[in-house]
Write a protein that holds these residues in place. Structure first.
Motif, PDB file in Angstrom:
ATOM      1  N   ILE A 129       0.835  -1.205   0.000  1.00 37.80           N
ATOM      2  CA  ILE A 129       0.000   0.000   0.000  1.00 37.80           C
ATOM      3  C   ILE A 129       0.868   1.253   0.000  1.00 37.80           C
ATOM      4  N   ILE A 130       1.928   1.255   0.808  1.00 38.26           N
ATOM      5  CA  ILE A 130       2.825   2.424   0.865  1.00 38.26           C
ATOM      6  C   ILE A 130       3.493   2.639  -0.487  1.00 38.26           C
ATOM      7  N   GLY A 131       3.937   1.534  -1.121  1.00 39.14           N
ATOM      8  CA  GLY A 131       4.571   1.653  -2.426  1.00 39.14           C
ATOM      9  C   GLY A 131       3.630   2.195  -3.479  1.00 39.14           C
ATOM     10  N   VAL A 132       2.340   1.771  -3.420  1.00 37.74           N
ATOM     11  CA  VAL A 132       1.354   2.266  -4.370  1.00 37.74           C
ATOM     12  C   VAL A 132       1.167   3.769  -4.227  1.00 37.74           C
ATOM     13  N   PHE A 133       1.242   4.302  -3.005  1.00 36.44           N
ATOM     14  CA  PHE A 133       1.101   5.741  -2.802  1.00 36.44           C
ATOM     15  C   PHE A 133       2.351   6.521  -3.216  1.00 36.44           C
ATOM     16  N   ILE A 134       3.510   5.883  -3.116  1.00 39.00           N
ATOM     17  CA  ILE A 134       4.757   6.585  -3.438  1.00 39.00           C
ATOM     18  C   ILE A 134       4.979   6.664  -4.944  1.00 39.00           C
ATOM     19  N   LEU A 135       4.676   5.616  -5.656  1.00 38.76           N
ATOM     20  CA  LEU A 135       5.004   5.537  -7.085  1.00 38.76           C
ATOM     21  C   LEU A 135       4.415   6.679  -7.925  1.00 38.76           C
ATOM     22  N   PRO A 136       3.173   7.110  -7.729  1.00 43.37           N
ATOM     23  CA  PRO A 136       2.659   8.208  -8.574  1.00 43.37           C
ATOM     24  C   PRO A 136       3.365   9.541  -8.387  1.00 43.37           C
ATOM     25  N   GLY A 137       4.182   9.645  -7.346  1.00 46.44           N
ATOM     26  CA  GLY A 137       4.868  10.913  -7.098  1.00 46.44           C
ATOM     27  C   GLY A 137       6.121  11.111  -7.917  1.00 46.44           C
ATOM     28  N   PHE A 138       6.584  10.086  -8.613  1.00 43.74           N
ATOM     29  CA  PHE A 138       7.793  10.220  -9.416  1.00 43.74           C
ATOM     30  C   PHE A 138       7.498  11.031 -10.678  1.00 43.74           C
ATOM     31  N   VAL A 139       8.402  11.916 -11.006  1.00 37.29           N
ATOM     32  CA  VAL A 139       8.230  12.759 -12.190  1.00 37.29           C
ATOM     33  C   VAL A 139       9.588  12.976 -12.848  1.00 37.29           C
ATOM     34  N   VAL A 140       9.610  12.884 -14.154  1.00 39.09           N
ATOM     35  CA  VAL A 140      10.825  13.110 -14.947  1.00 39.09           C
ATOM     36  C   VAL A 140      10.609  14.353 -15.804  1.00 39.09           C
ATOM     37  N   VAL A 141      11.524  15.298 -15.684  1.00 42.74           N
ATOM     38  CA  VAL A 141      11.455  16.541 -16.459  1.00 42.74           C
ATOM     39  C   VAL A 141      12.638  16.573 -17.418  1.00 42.74           C
ATOM     40  N   ASN A 142      12.335  16.594 -18.704  1.00 44.25           N
ATOM     41  CA  ASN A 142      13.375  16.637 -19.728  1.00 44.25           C
ATOM     42  C   ASN A 142      13.877  18.062 -19.934  1.00 44.25           C
ATOM     43  N   PRO A 143      15.053  18.229 -20.561  1.00 42.99           N
ATOM     44  CA  PRO A 143      15.541  19.592 -20.837  1.00 42.99           C
ATOM     45  C   PRO A 143      14.552  20.383 -21.682  1.00 42.99           C
ATOM     46  N   ASN A 144      14.402  21.659 -21.338  1.00 40.31           N
ATOM     47  CA  ASN A 144      13.480  22.575 -22.031  1.00 40.31           C
ATOM     48  C   ASN A 144      12.028  22.112 -21.938  1.00 40.31           C
ATOM     49  N   GLU A 145      11.707  21.452 -20.849  1.00 43.82           N
ATOM     50  CA  GLU A 145      10.327  21.104 -20.541  1.00 43.82           C
ATOM     51  C   GLU A 145      10.029  21.524 -19.110  1.00 43.82           C
ATOM     52  N   SER A 146       8.763  21.503 -18.761  1.00 41.92           N
ATOM     53  CA  SER A 146       8.356  21.850 -17.401  1.00 41.92           C
ATOM     54  C   SER A 146       7.135  21.026 -17.027  1.00 41.92           C
ATOM     55  N   LYS A 147       6.892  20.948 -15.755  1.00 39.47           N
ATOM     56  CA  LYS A 147       5.710  20.273 -15.232  1.00 39.47           C
ATOM     57  C   LYS A 147       4.932  21.263 -14.370  1.00 39.47           C
ATOM     58  N   VAL A 148       3.676  21.463 -14.724  1.00 34.60           N
ATOM     59  CA  VAL A 148       2.788  22.331 -13.951  1.00 34.60           C
ATOM     60  C   VAL A 148       1.972  21.446 -13.015  1.00 34.60           C
ATOM     61  N   LEU A 149       2.051  21.705 -11.713  1.00 37.63           N
ATOM     62  CA  LEU A 149       1.422  20.861 -10.702  1.00 37.63           C
ATOM     63  C   LEU A 149       0.194  21.546 -10.121  1.00 37.63           C
ATOM     64  N   THR A 150      -0.876  20.795 -10.009  1.00 38.72           N
ATOM     65  CA  THR A 150      -2.094  21.267  -9.330  1.00 38.72           C
ATOM     66  C   THR A 150      -2.500  20.222  -8.304  1.00 38.72           C
ATOM     67  N   PHE A 151      -2.990  20.708  -7.183  1.00 39.45           N
ATOM     68  CA  PHE A 151      -3.400  19.827  -6.075  1.00 39.45           C
ATOM     69  C   PHE A 151      -4.862  20.108  -5.758  1.00 39.45           C
ATOM     70  N   PHE A 152      -5.732  19.180  -6.199  1.00 43.24           N
ATOM     71  CA  PHE A 152      -7.176  19.322  -6.019  1.00 43.24           C
ATOM     72  C   PHE A 152      -7.675  20.690  -6.512  1.00 43.24           C
ATOM     73  N   GLY A 153      -7.266  21.029  -7.725  1.00 45.54           N
ATOM     74  CA  GLY A 153      -7.735  22.252  -8.367  1.00 45.54           C
ATOM     75  C   GLY A 153      -6.958  23.498  -8.010  1.00 45.54           C
ATOM     76  N   LYS A 154      -5.958  23.397  -7.143  1.00 47.11           N
ATOM     77  CA  LYS A 154      -5.172  24.570  -6.746  1.00 47.11           C
ATOM     78  C   LYS A 154      -3.780  24.481  -7.362  1.00 47.11           C
ATOM     79  N   TYR A 155      -3.344  25.600  -7.945  1.00 46.49           N
ATOM     80  CA  TYR A 155      -2.019  25.640  -8.563  1.00 46.49           C
ATOM     81  C   TYR A 155      -0.953  25.590  -7.476  1.00 46.49           C
ATOM     82  N   VAL A 156      -0.061  24.600  -7.582  1.00 51.32           N
ATOM     83  CA  VAL A 156       0.996  24.417  -6.590  1.00 51.32           C
ATOM     84  C   VAL A 156       2.283  25.092  -7.037  1.00 51.32           C
TER      85      VAL A 156
END
Length: 286
Positions: free
Chosen positions: A45-72
């Motif tokens: 169960i702990i592993g299932v919750f941790i795995l979705p948090g991994f993120v890979v950002v390539n050069p000249n790219e970005s990731k926009v994060l929102t948490f339940f509709g709020k811009y993080v």
């Protein structure tokens, strides 16, 4: 305009090591039997919750994060990270985009129908505005670019044939037109957090229905300008010839002979064909 917030996320290798550790514990607990089954389930169960948090950002790219509709925030640093697994991650490219606009048929400032197109190089500078301020920033760029090119074409004449007092023309003022187009595009696209790096006219021509007529008009104008220059040069040469003849006392010409000489020289100098000399053995009066 939405304010962009730059995040410095946690490196993902620590979280990846934790997942591997949980996997090892789960395997050992499963082999142990008894209460080990509960430990295995907890680790899973702990592993299932941790795995979705991994993120890979390539050069000249970005990731926009929102948490339940709020811009993080936005991750612009390239690498492997771990963030809150409940955040929604949207990829936004920071590379330069090249828009080759389609040919538009519009009227210039004096009403002549023309065809015009532009090449635009643009880049996202504010990811929050690009994602949240407009519905689709790619479509927004296309529509606003077309509107800017149409407005530019309506603001200036194609050339200064009909408007001789025009300071800027679409055909003759390419550099100035490009600067004005780039400025207007930056103003229009600022809402979406987009910066225009370069904008230039890639195609400019009269519409087919008047192209032949306007070409003839341009040719006539060029011929008139050339003839005017030829006449000015011929008059100067005639004036110089009469002056030199008078200074050298080579021949004494009365007004009628001067008029005949001027006429002959102007015919020779201004004619568009080669002249055939005629030897006159008589005089002007006999």
């Amino acid at each position: 305009m939405n304010s962009e917030k730059i995040l410095e996320p946690t490196p993902g290798f620590g979280a990846a090591g934790l997942v591997l550790l949980l996997a090892v514990i789960a395997i050992l607990a499963a082999n142990a039997g008894g209460a080990g089954a509960a430990v295995t389930i907890i680790c899973f169960i702990i592993g299932v919750f941790i795995l979705p948090g991994f993120v890979v950002v390539n050069p000249n790219e970005s990731k926009v994060l929102t948490f339940f509709g709020k811009y993080v925030g936005t991750i612009k640093q390239d690498g492997f990270f771990w963030v809150n697994p409940f955040t929604v991650k949207r990829k936004v490219s920071l590379r330069a985009f090249n828009l080759n606009g389609q040919q538009l048929k519009v009227n210039d400032s004096v009403g002549n129908p023309i065809e015009i197109a532009a090449v635009i190089v643009w880049q996202i500078k504010n990811t929050a505005s690009a994602v949240f301020a407009v519905e689709n920033y790619l479509q927004y760029v296309n529509i606003q670019s077309e509107a800017a090119v149409r407005h530019l074409a309506n603001s200036f004449p194609y050339d200064n044939i009909e408007d001789e007092n025009a300071g800027i023309t679409l055909r003759g003022g390419a550099d100035q037109v490009s600067i004005l187009l780039e400025k207007e595009l930056n103003e229009r696209l600022d809402r979406a957090g987009i910066e225009v790096l370069e904008a230039r006219i890639s195609h400019l021509a009269y519409a087919p229905e008047i192209a032949h007529t306007m070409l003839q008009r341009q040719q006539a104008s060029a011929i008139i300008s050339a003839r005017r220059l030829i006449v000015e040069g011929a008059v100067g040469m005639v004036e110089m010839a009469l002056q030199r003849l008078s200074e050298k006392n080579i021949v004494d010409l009365d007004e009628e002979r001067k008029a005949a000489m001027v006429s002959n020289l102007l015919v020779v100098l201004c004619g568009d064909r080669s002249v055939n000399p005629v030897v006159n053995t008589g005089t002007l009066y006999h």
